[in-house]
Design an enzyme around this catalytic site. Structure first.
Site, PDB file in Angstrom:
ATOM      1  N   THR A   1       4.461  -8.400  -1.140  1.00 49.79           N
ATOM      2  CA  THR A   1       4.622  -7.173  -1.919  1.00 49.79           C
ATOM      3  C   THR A   1       5.721  -6.242  -1.430  1.00 49.79           C
ATOM      4  O   THR A   1       6.006  -6.180  -0.229  1.00 49.79           O
ATOM      5  CB  THR A   1       3.293  -6.384  -1.907  1.00 49.79           C
ATOM      6  OG1 THR A   1       3.504  -5.062  -2.395  1.00 49.79           O
ATOM      7  CG2 THR A   1       2.738  -6.248  -0.495  1.00 49.79           C
TER       8      THR A   1
ATOM      9  N   GLU B   1       5.335  -3.230  -1.169  1.00 52.08           N
ATOM     10  CA  GLU B   1       4.694  -2.223  -0.315  1.00 52.08           C
ATOM     11  C   GLU B   1       5.082  -2.403   1.149  1.00 52.08           C
ATOM     12  O   GLU B   1       4.994  -1.468   1.937  1.00 52.08           O
ATOM     13  CB  GLU B   1       3.170  -2.317  -0.453  1.00 52.08           C
ATOM     14  CG  GLU B   1       2.636  -1.749  -1.743  1.00 52.08           C
ATOM     15  CD  GLU B   1       2.659  -0.222  -1.786  1.00 52.08           C
ATOM     16  OE1 GLU B   1       2.112   0.400  -0.879  1.00 52.08           O
ATOM     17  OE2 GLU B   1       3.250   0.326  -2.724  1.00 52.08           O
TER      18      GLU B   1
ATOM     19  N   TYR C   1      -3.373  -1.591   3.236  1.00 47.95           N
ATOM     20  CA  TYR C   1      -3.048  -2.738   2.369  1.00 47.95           C
ATOM     21  C   TYR C   1      -1.716  -3.367   2.800  1.00 47.95           C
ATOM     22  O   TYR C   1      -1.613  -4.585   2.984  1.00 47.95           O
ATOM     23  CB  TYR C   1      -2.953  -2.249   0.917  1.00 47.95           C
ATOM     24  CG  TYR C   1      -2.321  -3.235  -0.044  1.00 47.95           C
ATOM     25  CD1 TYR C   1      -3.056  -4.274  -0.591  1.00 47.95           C
ATOM     26  CD2 TYR C   1      -0.978  -3.116  -0.419  1.00 47.95           C
ATOM     27  CE1 TYR C   1      -2.479  -5.177  -1.491  1.00 47.95           C
ATOM     28  CE2 TYR C   1      -0.399  -4.008  -1.311  1.00 47.95           C
ATOM     29  CZ  TYR C   1      -1.140  -5.046  -1.850  1.00 47.95           C
ATOM     30  OH  TYR C   1      -0.557  -5.934  -2.722  1.00 47.95           O
TER      31      TYR C   1
ATOM     32  N   LYS D   1      -0.852  -7.073   4.314  1.00 47.44           N
ATOM     33  CA  LYS D   1       0.116  -7.971   3.653  1.00 47.44           C
ATOM     34  C   LYS D   1       1.278  -8.315   4.599  1.00 47.44           C
ATOM     35  O   LYS D   1       1.883  -9.377   4.482  1.00 47.44           O
ATOM     36  CB  LYS D   1       0.669  -7.310   2.383  1.00 47.44           C
ATOM     37  CG  LYS D   1      -0.299  -7.311   1.203  1.00 47.44           C
ATOM     38  CD  LYS D   1      -0.369  -8.663   0.502  1.00 47.44           C
ATOM     39  CE  LYS D   1      -1.163  -8.595  -0.784  1.00 47.44           C
ATOM     40  NZ  LYS D   1      -1.389  -9.892  -1.431  1.00 47.44           N
TER      41      LYS D   1
HETATM   42  P1  NAP Z   1      -5.807  -8.166  -9.239  1.00 47.08           P
HETATM   43  O1  NAP Z   1      -5.739  -8.094 -10.727  1.00 47.08           O
HETATM   44  O2  NAP Z   1      -6.468  -7.063  -8.475  1.00 47.08           O
HETATM   45  O3  NAP Z   1      -6.536  -9.548  -8.868  1.00 47.08           O
HETATM   46  C1  NAP Z   1      -7.044  -9.810  -7.596  1.00 47.08           C
HETATM   47  C2  NAP Z   1      -7.834 -11.100  -7.648  1.00 47.08           C
HETATM   48  O4  NAP Z   1      -8.344 -11.381  -6.330  1.00 47.08           O
HETATM   49  C3  NAP Z   1      -9.047 -11.049  -8.586  1.00 47.08           C
HETATM   50  O5  NAP Z   1      -9.136 -12.285  -9.250  1.00 47.08           O
HETATM   51  C4  NAP Z   1     -10.203 -10.894  -7.611  1.00 47.08           C
HETATM   52  O6  NAP Z   1     -11.426 -11.368  -8.090  1.00 47.08           O
HETATM   53  C5  NAP Z   1      -9.699 -11.767  -6.472  1.00 47.08           C
HETATM   54  N1  NAP Z   1     -10.426 -11.552  -5.208  1.00 47.08           N
HETATM   55  C6  NAP Z   1     -10.491 -10.409  -4.493  1.00 47.08           C
HETATM   56  N2  NAP Z   1     -11.247 -10.603  -3.405  1.00 47.08           N
HETATM   57  C7  NAP Z   1     -11.679 -11.903  -3.432  1.00 47.08           C
HETATM   58  C8  NAP Z   1     -12.509 -12.696  -2.587  1.00 47.08           C
HETATM   59  N3  NAP Z   1     -13.049 -12.192  -1.485  1.00 47.08           N
HETATM   60  N4  NAP Z   1     -12.692 -13.990  -2.921  1.00 47.08           N
HETATM   61  C9  NAP Z   1     -12.151 -14.503  -4.040  1.00 47.08           C
HETATM   62  N5  NAP Z   1     -11.372 -13.790  -4.890  1.00 47.08           N
HETATM   63  C10 NAP Z   1     -11.137 -12.503  -4.580  1.00 47.08           C
HETATM   64  O7  NAP Z   1      -4.358  -8.332  -8.613  1.00 47.08           O
HETATM   65  P2  NAP Z   1      -2.972  -8.777  -9.307  1.00 47.08           P
HETATM   66  O8  NAP Z   1      -2.280  -7.575  -9.815  1.00 47.08           O
HETATM   67  O9  NAP Z   1      -3.224  -9.934 -10.205  1.00 47.08           O
HETATM   68  O10 NAP Z   1      -2.135  -9.235  -8.040  1.00 47.08           O
HETATM   69  C11 NAP Z   1      -2.207 -10.573  -7.556  1.00 47.08           C
HETATM   70  C12 NAP Z   1      -1.749 -10.597  -6.106  1.00 47.08           C
HETATM   71  O11 NAP Z   1      -0.417 -10.119  -6.026  1.00 47.08           O
HETATM   72  C13 NAP Z   1      -2.554  -9.726  -5.150  1.00 47.08           C
HETATM   73  O12 NAP Z   1      -2.605 -10.401  -3.913  1.00 47.08           O
HETATM   74  C14 NAP Z   1      -1.729  -8.456  -5.017  1.00 47.08           C
HETATM   75  O13 NAP Z   1      -1.991  -7.827  -3.784  1.00 47.08           O
HETATM   76  C15 NAP Z   1      -0.341  -9.036  -5.094  1.00 47.08           C
HETATM   77  N6  NAP Z   1       0.707  -8.145  -5.636  1.00 47.08           N
HETATM   78  C16 NAP Z   1       0.514  -7.569  -6.845  1.00 47.08           C
HETATM   79  C17 NAP Z   1       1.526  -6.775  -7.379  1.00 47.08           C
HETATM   80  C18 NAP Z   1       1.364  -6.110  -8.724  1.00 47.08           C
HETATM   81  O14 NAP Z   1       2.129  -5.175  -8.998  1.00 47.08           O
HETATM   82  N7  NAP Z   1       0.443  -6.550  -9.554  1.00 47.08           N
HETATM   83  C19 NAP Z   1       2.725  -6.620  -6.672  1.00 47.08           C
HETATM   84  C20 NAP Z   1       2.882  -7.255  -5.452  1.00 47.08           C
HETATM   85  C21 NAP Z   1       1.867  -8.045  -4.951  1.00 47.08           C
HETATM   86  P3  NAP Z   1     -12.426 -10.444  -8.942  1.00 47.08           P
HETATM   87  O15 NAP Z   1     -12.015 -10.647 -10.370  1.00 47.08           O
HETATM   88  O16 NAP Z   1     -13.744 -11.016  -8.619  1.00 47.08           O
HETATM   89  O17 NAP Z   1     -12.254  -9.025  -8.487  1.00 47.08           O
HETATM   90  O1  G4F Z   2      -0.391   1.781  -9.764  1.00 46.67           O
HETATM   91  P1  G4F Z   2      -0.556   2.032  -8.328  1.00 46.67           P
HETATM   92  O2  G4F Z   2      -1.956   2.151  -7.824  1.00 46.67           O
HETATM   93  O3  G4F Z   2       0.250   0.892  -7.587  1.00 46.67           O
HETATM   94  P2  G4F Z   2       0.868   0.760  -6.114  1.00 46.67           P
HETATM   95  O4  G4F Z   2       0.184   1.657  -5.154  1.00 46.67           O
HETATM   96  O5  G4F Z   2       2.343   0.908  -6.248  1.00 46.67           O
HETATM   97  O6  G4F Z   2       0.478  -0.739  -5.757  1.00 46.67           O
HETATM   98  C1  G4F Z   2       0.662  -1.796  -6.691  1.00 46.67           C
HETATM   99  O7  G4F Z   2       1.957  -2.341  -6.530  1.00 46.67           O
HETATM  100  C2  G4F Z   2       2.176  -2.976  -5.249  1.00 46.67           C
HETATM  101  C3  G4F Z   2       3.617  -3.494  -5.262  1.00 46.67           C
HETATM  102  O8  G4F Z   2       4.497  -2.497  -4.868  1.00 46.67           O
HETATM  103  C4  G4F Z   2       1.176  -4.082  -5.065  1.00 46.67           C
HETATM  104  F1  G4F Z   2       1.398  -4.698  -3.881  1.00 46.67           F
HETATM  105  C5  G4F Z   2      -0.241  -3.545  -5.136  1.00 46.67           C
HETATM  106  O9  G4F Z   2      -1.162  -4.630  -5.051  1.00 46.67           O
HETATM  107  C6  G4F Z   2      -0.442  -2.823  -6.461  1.00 46.67           C
HETATM  108  O10 G4F Z   2      -0.414  -3.769  -7.496  1.00 46.67           O
HETATM  109  O11 G4F Z   2       0.204   3.377  -7.915  1.00 46.67           O
HETATM  110  C7  G4F Z   2       1.565   3.576  -8.226  1.00 46.67           C
HETATM  111  C8  G4F Z   2       1.957   5.001  -7.859  1.00 46.67           C
HETATM  112  C9  G4F Z   2       1.549   5.409  -6.440  1.00 46.67           C
HETATM  113  O12 G4F Z   2       2.600   6.111  -5.859  1.00 46.67           O
HETATM  114  C10 G4F Z   2       0.360   6.338  -6.632  1.00 46.67           C
HETATM  115  O13 G4F Z   2       0.186   7.315  -5.629  1.00 46.67           O
HETATM  116  O14 G4F Z   2       1.263   5.901  -8.725  1.00 46.67           O
HETATM  117  C11 G4F Z   2       0.748   6.976  -7.950  1.00 46.67           C
HETATM  118  N1  G4F Z   2      -0.377   7.571  -8.671  1.00 46.67           N
HETATM  119  C12 G4F Z   2      -0.413   8.853  -9.131  1.00 46.67           C
HETATM  120  N2  G4F Z   2      -1.598   9.098  -9.713  1.00 46.67           N
HETATM  121  C13 G4F Z   2      -1.554   6.987  -8.952  1.00 46.67           C
HETATM  122  C14 G4F Z   2      -2.321   7.952  -9.614  1.00 46.67           C
HETATM  123  N3  G4F Z   2      -1.999   5.726  -8.725  1.00 46.67           N
HETATM  124  C15 G4F Z   2      -3.249   5.415  -9.164  1.00 46.67           C
HETATM  125  N4  G4F Z   2      -3.696   4.156  -8.972  1.00 46.67           N
HETATM  126  N5  G4F Z   2      -4.039   6.342  -9.802  1.00 46.67           N
HETATM  127  C16 G4F Z   2      -3.632   7.621 -10.054  1.00 46.67           C
HETATM  128  O15 G4F Z   2      -4.349   8.427 -10.618  1.00 46.67           O
END
Ligand code: NAP
Ligand code: G4F
Length: 343
Positions: free
Chosen positions: A126, A128, A151, A155
């Site tokens: 990520t 992050e 987090y 990672k």
């Molecule tokens: P997500 O929607 O939160 O999905 C997370 C998945 O992990 C869900 O299927 C969840 O299952 C499963 N999980 C969590 N704990 C588990 C456990 N103990 N055993 C088995 N499964 C478990 O996340 P996403 O947005 O698809 O992201 C996928 C991956 O990319 C994550 O590792 C995230 O940190 C990383 N990532 C995401 C972003 C982004 O912007 N989306 C960016 C960079 C990296 P449940 O359905 O049961 O909760």
């Molecule tokens: O949508 P967010 O919660 O995503 P964040 O923290 O950027 O993390 C996501 O992206 C990462 C990749 O850079 C992944 F690794 C991670 O797993 C996840 O998918 O928040 C985005 C921004 C933050 O700065 C947060 O402080 O939005 C700001 N924010 C402001 N108000 C909020 C809120 N975020 C959330 N979730 N809820 C609020 O009410």
């Protein structure tokens, strides 16, 4: 004879897992997904793909269950997408996050080492990791890491384990350093989806106001459907490596709010500063957005903007969906869901 490849996806019920499963099924893979038990599951993200893949119960945290699955299923590729993926939550549950988001990767790598070192693995790393301090942008593979949350620290450990096992044991292990990517399947507590759901509900008269934390944070938001393509590409290369995946555009949370309301037919005008800032409907003067300090985080990542030139050059990948198109896609989907009474 063409032998079917098999992929094992952890996190198949999540946003990325659902798009990736869909993609790999289309490519002719046998797909096996990990699912942990929960009280109720409707697999809404997977839709029809649910019937085209095999789901096996297990848990990311349990060596034995993962080893059993990998030994029995013998996947060619593992996509490790499961994690505690919410940055804000990681401040509330730092130790669980370290286990689920960090240690679990070690478990998978140890299983690969013991069972079959030819299994390829993609790790969901990520942006992050970078910490996003102003002046570090655009972030690329050479930008120093400076994690700002439990987090990101978990990672970071995972990132280095992948690299270590690649360099020490020759395992085909890749880190996709993905910047934020969203979709109509995004979890409801991430900021983009929280916004599009709230706007749709406000328009339907089901909600009064949208409450947010830090609206100055800037993110490089792409579309999850584009990003899973590159996960697959990474594992098809001759050599394992790490890649930044991003759009190369950055916007504040406030801009995402404005754009979402615009798609729904509102113009937002801002008044006040810091915690007193409010967003009003230009036409009626009604307050539709306000700050709730409950959503501020103890540590923040102020500015993410990715430089995806390596992925473009080596993998031939470019994102198709950028900011405005993404907000429109998510907004229209949530407007429809609210209209159907689903939200
Ligand atoms: P997500 O929607 O939160 O999905 C997370 C998945 O992990 C869900 O299927 C969840 O299952 C499963 N999980 C969590 N704990 C588990 C456990 N103990 N055993 C088995 N499964 C478990 O996340 P996403 O947005 O698809 O992201 C996928 C991956 O990319 C994550 O590792 C995230 O940190 C990383 N990532 C995401 C972003 C982004 O912007 N989306 C960016 C960079 C990296 P449940 O359905 O049961 O909760
Ligand atoms: O949508 P967010 O919660 O995503 P964040 O923290 O950027 O993390 C996501 O992206 C990462 C990749 O850079 C992944 F690794 C991670 O797993 C996840 O998918 O928040 C985005 C921004 C933050 O700065 C947060 O402080 O939005 C700001 N924010 C402001 N108000 C909020 C809120 N975020 C959330 N979730 N809820 C609020 O009410």
């Amino acid at each position: 004879m063409n032998i079917k490849k098999k992929a094992f996806i952890t996190g198949v019920t999540g946003q990325d897992g659902s798009y990736l499963a869909e993609l790999l099924v289309k490519k002719g893979y046998d797909v096996v997904g990990l699912d942990r038990r929960c009280s109720e599951r409707d697999y809404w993200r997977l839709g029809e793909t649910r019937n085209k893949i095999k789901i096996i119960e297990g848990d990311l945290m349990e060596y034995e269950s993962l080893r059993r699955i990998i030994e029995t299923e013998k996947p060619d590729e593992i996509y490790n997408l499961a994690a505690q993926s919410h940055v804000g939550s990681s401040f509330k549950t730092p130790l669980t996050t370290l286990d689920m988001t960090g240690k679990s990767v070690w478990i998978l790598l140890e299983i690969i080492r013991a069972v079959d070192q030819k299994i390829k693995i993609y790790q969901a790393s990520t942006s992050e990791l970078f910490g996003g301090d102003p002046g570090t942008e655009p972030q690329n593979e050479k930008t120093p890491f400076n994690p700002h949350s439990p987090y990101a620290i978990a990672k970071l450990a995972a990132f280095h384990m992948i690299k270590l096992y690649r360099e020490s044991y020759g395992i085909f292990a890749c880190n996709g350093i993905l910047f934020n990517h969203e979709s109509p399947r995004r979890g409801e507590d991430f900021v983009t989806r929280k916004i599009t759901i709230a706007v749709a509900r406000i328009k339907a008269g089901k909600q009064e106001v949208l409450e947010l934390g830090n609206m100055d944070a800037k993110r490089d938001w792409g579309f999850a459907g584009d990003y899973v393509e590159v996960m697959y590409e990474m594992l098809q290369q001759d050599k394992a490596d790490d890649y930044v995946i991003s759009t190369g555009e950055t916007h504040t949370v406030r801009e995402f709010v404005e754009e979402s309301f615009r798609v729904a037919g509102y113009e937002i005008v801002w008044e006040g500063k810091d915690e007193k800032e409010i967003g009003k409907d230009k036409k009626t003067g009604k307050v539709l957005v306000r700050i709730n300090p409950e959503f501020f985080r103890p540590g923040e990542v102020p500015l993410l903007l990715g430089d995806n030139s390596k992925a473009k050059k080596v993998l031939g990948w470019t994102p198709k969906v950028t900011f405005k198109k993404l907000a429109k896609m998510m907004m229209e989907d949530d407007l429809e869901k609210v209209e159907k009474g689903l939200l």
